[in-house]
Write an enzyme that holds these catalytic residues in place. Structure first.
Site, PDB file in Angstrom:
ATOM      1  N   TYR A  33      37.805  38.085  39.739  1.00 11.80           N
ATOM      2  CA  TYR A  33      36.582  37.338  39.433  1.00 11.80           C
ATOM      3  C   TYR A  33      35.405  36.770  40.102  1.00 11.80           C
ATOM      4  O   TYR A  33      34.659  36.442  40.264  1.00 11.80           O
ATOM      5  CB  TYR A  33      36.378  37.468  37.653  1.00 11.80           C
ATOM      6  CG  TYR A  33      36.997  38.849  36.854  1.00 11.80           C
ATOM      7  CD1 TYR A  33      37.042  39.667  37.218  1.00 11.80           C
ATOM      8  CD2 TYR A  33      37.165  38.599  35.067  1.00 11.80           C
ATOM      9  CE1 TYR A  33      37.368  40.942  36.403  1.00 11.80           C
ATOM     10  CE2 TYR A  33      37.557  39.539  34.729  1.00 11.80           C
ATOM     11  CZ  TYR A  33      38.187  40.830  35.547  1.00 11.80           C
ATOM     12  OH  TYR A  33      37.947  41.510  34.960  1.00 11.80           O
ATOM     13  N   HIS A  56      46.588  43.282  37.892  1.00 12.18           N
ATOM     14  CA  HIS A  56      44.837  43.704  37.593  1.00 12.18           C
ATOM     15  C   HIS A  56      45.627  45.544  37.998  1.00 12.18           C
ATOM     16  O   HIS A  56      44.875  45.754  36.961  1.00 12.18           O
ATOM     17  CB  HIS A  56      44.545  42.838  38.755  1.00 12.18           C
ATOM     18  CG  HIS A  56      42.890  43.064  38.248  1.00 12.18           C
ATOM     19  ND1 HIS A  56      42.179  42.099  38.241  1.00 12.18           N
ATOM     20  CD2 HIS A  56      42.725  43.908  37.347  1.00 12.18           C
ATOM     21  CE1 HIS A  56      40.678  42.375  37.217  1.00 12.18           C
ATOM     22  NE2 HIS A  56      41.137  43.318  36.919  1.00 12.18           N
TER      23      HIS A  56
END
Ligand code: A2P
Length: 280
Positions: free
Chosen positions: A53, A111
């Site tokens: 992010y 992730h």
């Protein structure tokens, strides 16, 4: 901790709020500060970020500005594909902690599954937990085959699997598999990226309860027993997404929402990410 959000107990004993606050695509220090502060004041205690992010530094500053004791909030971050591999994972998580201005995160996830460093990355997470840099370890976007494969070499298994889940992708078999293996399922994009809020089934159920479609969807997640992390940068929506603990959906309404499943992903297919070793 806030009283309206239920706490779940992970398989390693750590407590985690069932509803958290997603920080994907929240950028800019001022926006981050306002979002985190508004969310905290509204009652969110779990903040979900990731190396991908590219906002961990902003999250760290926003958390500092809350000026509350560390054990009043729960932070999740995730190892990006580019940082997979044993030593890269260790180094990148230390860098994440530095950016977040924290000594430890509550939950550290891989992730996406990738073939190349599949076991090495998990071994790094096990060691980071041993070293106290994270309280819990888990994965994201893992399918049954990935979890079964991981089990062939893992010393300990993930306590959480964060997957795409919303009414167009209800994920019933994956949730059952996780539950059967003491793994909490946590929904990302719980609102279907905000693209399904005008669905007539959801709006009709919302009208019957004087709630928005978003609140109906979040209540569906809650009653499904999964954890979920809605995100918004708007004050009214941040609060609205927490105002779901004063009504309940009937079994029939739950069935109606389950019936919306179209196996539709807004995100990537995990099996392809695994083979390509990257998300794109
Ligand atoms: P915004 O940040 O402008 O409020 P998901 O969590 O499924 O990825 O969905 C997030 C998207 O849904 C964001 O674009 C967010 O926009 C929007 N959103 C979040 N909460 C609500 C809500 N209560 N009503 C309408 N849209 C919402």
């Amino acid at each position: 901790m806030n009283h309206s959000v239920p706490m779940l107990t992970l398989a390693d004993g750590q407590q985690m709020p069932q509803e958290g606050f997603g920080l994907y695509k929240v950028h800019g220090q001022a926006t981050m500060n306002t979002a985190v502060k508004t969310a905290y004041q509204a009652g969110y205690r779990l903040f979900d970020t990731a190396q991908l992010y590219k906002n961990e530094k902003e999250v760290g500053i926003a958390l500092q500005q809350l000026a509350v004791p560390r054990d009043h909030f729960f932070v999740t971050t995730k190892v990006a594909e580019v940082n997979q591999g044993y030593q890269r994972t260790i180094d990148s998580v230390k860098d994440s902690l530095h950016k977040l201005q924290l000594n430890y995160v509550n939950l550290l996830l891989i992730h996406w599954p990738t073939a190349k460093y599949f076991f090495d990355t998990w071994r790094a997470l096990e060691d980071l937990k041993q070293a106290g840099l994270t309280r819990s370890i888990g994965v994201s976007n893992y399918q049954m085959i990935h979890l079964q494969y991981l089990a062939t070499q893992a010393h300990e298994m993930p306590v959480l699997n964060q997957i795409e889940r919303h009414p167009l992708l209800s994920q019933a078999p994956m949730i059952k598999f996780d539950a059967d293996h003491q793994i909490i399922t946590q929904a990302w994009s719980p609102l279907g990226r905000g693209k399904i809020l005008d669905n007539p089934v959801l709006t009709a159920i919302g009208q019957a309860h004087h709630k928005s479609s978003a609140q109906v969807i979040l209540r569906w997640h809650l009653q499904s027993g999964v954890a979920f992390i809605p995100k918004s940068v708007h004050r009214d929506r941040i609060k609205q997404n927490l105002a779901i603990y004063d009504f309940s959906l009937s079994d029939q309404e739950m069935d109606q929402i389950n019936g919306l499943n179209e196996y539709h992903r807004f995100g990537k297919e995990p099996a392809l990410v695994y083979e390509y070793n990257k998300k794109w």
